[in-house]
Write a protein that holds these residues in place. Sequence first.
Motif, PDB file in Angstrom:
ATOM      1  N   ALA A  92      54.653  -0.171  20.303  1.00  0.00           N
ATOM      2  CA  ALA A  92      54.954  -1.543  19.871  1.00  0.00           C
ATOM      3  C   ALA A  92      53.669  -2.320  19.584  1.00  0.00           C
ATOM      4  N   VAL A  93      52.677  -2.170  20.452  1.00  0.00           N
ATOM      5  CA  VAL A  93      51.412  -2.894  20.247  1.00  0.00           C
ATOM      6  C   VAL A  93      50.679  -2.335  19.030  1.00  0.00           C
ATOM      7  N   ARG A  94      50.665  -1.013  18.867  1.00  0.00           N
ATOM      8  CA  ARG A  94      49.962  -0.392  17.727  1.00  0.00           C
ATOM      9  C   ARG A  94      50.596  -0.780  16.394  1.00  0.00           C
ATOM     10  N   THR A  95      51.883  -1.076  16.364  1.00  0.00           N
ATOM     11  CA  THR A  95      52.554  -1.433  15.117  1.00  0.00           C
ATOM     12  C   THR A  95      52.716  -2.940  14.941  1.00  0.00           C
ATOM     13  N   ALA A  96      52.241  -3.719  15.894  1.00  0.00           N
ATOM     14  CA  ALA A  96      52.320  -5.183  15.792  1.00  0.00           C
ATOM     15  C   ALA A  96      51.463  -5.671  14.621  1.00  0.00           C
ATOM     16  N   THR A  97      51.904  -6.740  14.017  1.00  0.00           N
ATOM     17  CA  THR A  97      51.192  -7.282  12.858  1.00  0.00           C
ATOM     18  C   THR A  97      50.430  -8.571  13.155  1.00  0.00           C
ATOM     19  N   SER A  98      50.555  -9.079  14.387  1.00  0.00           N
ATOM     20  CA  SER A  98      49.828 -10.293  14.751  1.00  0.00           C
ATOM     21  C   SER A  98      49.622 -10.351  16.267  1.00  0.00           C
ATOM     22  N   ARG A  99      48.688 -11.171  16.677  1.00  0.00           N
ATOM     23  CA  ARG A  99      48.445 -11.357  18.117  1.00  0.00           C
ATOM     24  C   ARG A  99      49.650 -12.014  18.784  1.00  0.00           C
ATOM     25  N   GLU A 100      50.302 -12.894  18.058  1.00  0.00           N
ATOM     26  CA  GLU A 100      51.490 -13.555  18.609  1.00  0.00           C
ATOM     27  C   GLU A 100      52.577 -12.521  18.915  1.00  0.00           C
ATOM     28  N   GLN A 101      52.732 -11.558  18.034  1.00  0.00           N
ATOM     29  CA  GLN A 101      53.712 -10.506  18.260  1.00  0.00           C
ATOM     30  C   GLN A 101      53.331  -9.681  19.490  1.00  0.00           C
TER      31      GLN A 101
END
Length: 62
Positions: free
Chosen positions: A22-31
């Motif tokens: 999930a973290v590796r595919t996140a697109t923003s710091r907020e995500q």
Amino acid sequence: MDESDHSFLRLSGRELSSLYFAVRTATSREQVQQILRTFELSDEDFVGSFPDLAKSVRLLPD
């Protein structure tokens, strides 16, 4: 020792894999912050337990 100091230890192998993906595919710091809240992980635990992953988060847009 405060239990929250090692909350990542309560995660199973499957949950750790899900967190990592999930973290590796996140697109923003907020995500990423939302993901950490979902897994009940503090910023400190995340950085201390996953330093390489935390470095990659720094490259994400706010």
